[in-house]
Design a protein around this motif. Structure first.
Motif, PDB file in Angstrom:
ATOM      1  N   LEU A  61      37.103  46.784   1.832  1.00 22.24           N
ATOM      2  CA  LEU A  61      37.005  45.466   2.447  1.00 22.24           C
ATOM      3  C   LEU A  61      37.401  45.532   3.921  1.00 22.24           C
ATOM      4  O   LEU A  61      38.198  46.382   4.337  1.00 22.24           O
ATOM      5  CB  LEU A  61      37.909  44.478   1.711  1.00 22.24           C
ATOM      6  N   ILE A  62      36.832  44.619   4.701  1.00 24.20           N
ATOM      7  CA  ILE A  62      37.122  44.563   6.130  1.00 24.20           C
ATOM      8  C   ILE A  62      38.554  44.076   6.343  1.00 24.20           C
ATOM      9  O   ILE A  62      39.047  43.211   5.626  1.00 24.20           O
ATOM     10  CB  ILE A  62      36.115  43.633   6.840  1.00 24.20           C
ATOM     11  N   GLU A  63      39.215  44.652   7.335  1.00 24.31           N
ATOM     12  CA  GLU A  63      40.582  44.266   7.670  1.00 24.31           C
ATOM     13  C   GLU A  63      40.589  43.491   8.987  1.00 24.31           C
ATOM     14  O   GLU A  63      39.836  43.806   9.908  1.00 24.31           O
ATOM     15  CB  GLU A  63      41.462  45.509   7.811  1.00 24.31           C
ATOM     16  N   ALA A  64      41.422  42.467   9.075  1.00 22.37           N
ATOM     17  CA  ALA A  64      41.540  41.677  10.305  1.00 22.37           C
ATOM     18  C   ALA A  64      43.001  41.295  10.520  1.00 22.37           C
ATOM     19  O   ALA A  64      43.694  40.915   9.575  1.00 22.37           O
ATOM     20  CB  ALA A  64      40.662  40.427  10.229  1.00 22.37           C
ATOM     21  N   ASP A  65      43.455  41.422  11.764  1.00 22.16           N
ATOM     22  CA  ASP A  65      44.836  41.083  12.091  1.00 22.16           C
ATOM     23  C   ASP A  65      44.848  40.341  13.430  1.00 22.16           C
ATOM     24  O   ASP A  65      44.293  40.819  14.420  1.00 22.16           O
ATOM     25  CB  ASP A  65      45.690  42.354  12.189  1.00 22.16           C
ATOM     26  N   TRP A  66      45.454  39.157  13.462  1.00 19.21           N
ATOM     27  CA  TRP A  66      45.544  38.372  14.700  1.00 19.21           C
ATOM     28  C   TRP A  66      46.898  37.673  14.810  1.00 19.21           C
ATOM     29  O   TRP A  66      47.078  36.777  15.623  1.00 19.21           O
ATOM     30  CB  TRP A  66      44.404  37.361  14.766  1.00 19.21           C
ATOM     31  N   GLU A  67      47.874  38.095  14.022  1.00 21.32           N
ATOM     32  CA  GLU A  67      49.167  37.410  14.008  1.00 21.32           C
ATOM     33  C   GLU A  67      49.889  37.486  15.354  1.00 21.32           C
ATOM     34  O   GLU A  67      50.638  36.586  15.705  1.00 21.32           O
ATOM     35  CB  GLU A  67      50.052  38.006  12.905  1.00 21.32           C
TER      36      GLU A  67
END
Length: 322
Positions: A61-67
């Motif tokens: 699955l694609i990972e996304a981080d913007w925290e």
């Protein structure tokens, strides 16, 4: 406020992922402005990415981080660049879409025509070989039968079928509470609760001789569940014909694709399998198509019938000359 369609959102996500992959660490606000969406919308799309990928396992699955206020997207290499089709791929898609337009009862014709038009325009001369390819849709279904079957599903109305059973070469009358109409393995099927069999059955629509909508409720019993199709839609029964096949090296895949009852590895690397079938027509086509890589061991009458068809196909053709 208008509700966004799934198609529009998918289009945006397919554009967004490669754009962000090539701008790792971009600030959230800057990314939203660059993509022409609000920050809230961008965060909503990034949350959706956690459910997207080429499989269901975590590493697929694609990972996304913007925290931290900066956006990082990972595990998205497969769509990190715009799709570029080769000539063979473009031709295959054009032929497939043109063939799909010939399917009876198609309801998504406008969308397919638009997609075909765009693909042909983008491919240009590269798509020209597609005009020389013809696809024969075997076992064509009467459009009226297909339309009434779908209407029965949508309106929950019982259907009355006159159905031809090839294995017994007879026609039967059946009342069916329809569950779904599906296309699989080159055929259209109606699945529903059959009152004659007192169970869920799958009916090939090209074998339906007549189909009528009844003014009766066609809701299946609560415990009736659609069949798990898996790799093959055919589920054999003890009443079906038992066939023994010998598979050479070029046809070992047959035992993996079709449900077999027994399987034996031979010393020479071939494989002997047994399977059951209610209709030998597909099996005859398979044996003839495989050109000696699949041999029928039993029953003898099936073996002889296929041998006769092969001999007739290989016999020299004679033509009358004036």
């Amino acid at each position: 406020m208008a509700t966004e369609t799934a198609t529009n959102r998918l289009t945006r996500l397919l554009t967004m992922v490669p754009w962000l992959v090539n701008r790792q660490g971009i600030e959230l606000e800057e990314a939203a402005a660059g993509l022409g969406v609000s920050v809230d919308q961008l965060e909503s799309d990034l949350n959706l990415l956690f459910l997207c990928g080429y499989g269901q396992m975590p590493d697929e699955l694609i990972e996304a981080d913007w925290e931290g206020g900066r956006v990082f997207v990972g595990n998205a290499d497969t769509i990190s660049r715009p799709l570029r089709l080769g000539v063979d791929e473009a031709v295959t898609l054009v032929v497939g879409l043109r063939t799909l337009l010939d399917v009876p009862g198609l309801t998504e014709r406008d969308a397919i025509e638009r997609a075909l038009s765009k693909l042909e325009a983008a491919a240009g001369a590269a798509a020209e070989p597609a005009s020389r390819v013809s696809v024969d849709l075997a076992d064509a279904v009467d459009p009226g039968v297909l339309a009434r079957a779908r209407e029965g599903v949508e309106s929950h109305r019982r259907l009355h079928l006159t159905y031809h059973v090839p294995g017994r070469d007879e026609s039967t009358e059946r009342d069916v509470d329809p569950m779904r109409v599906i296309a699989a393995e080159g055929h259209w099927y109606l699945e529903g609760w059959c009152h004659r069999a007192v169970g869920v059955r799958m009916f090939r629509l090209d074998r339906v001789e007549a189909l009528d909508l009844l003014d009766e409720d066609g809701t299946p019993p609560e415990d009736a569940a659609p069949r798990e199709l898996g790799e093959s839609i055919f589920s054999p029964t003890e009443s079906n014909l038992l066939v023994t096949l010998s598979l050479r090296s070029g046809a070992l895949w047959v035992s993996d694709y079709y449900p077999v009852e027994s399987e034996t590895e031979e010393p020479d690397g071939s494989r002997t399998i047994t399977l059951r079938t209610a209709d030998t027509a597909w099996l005859e086509r398979l044996v003839l198509r495989m050109g000696g890589h699949v041999l029928v061991t039993s029953p003898e009458d099936l073996r002889e019938r296929i041998a006769a068809r092969a001999s007739a196909a290989l016999a020299p053709q004679t033509h009358d000359v004036d």
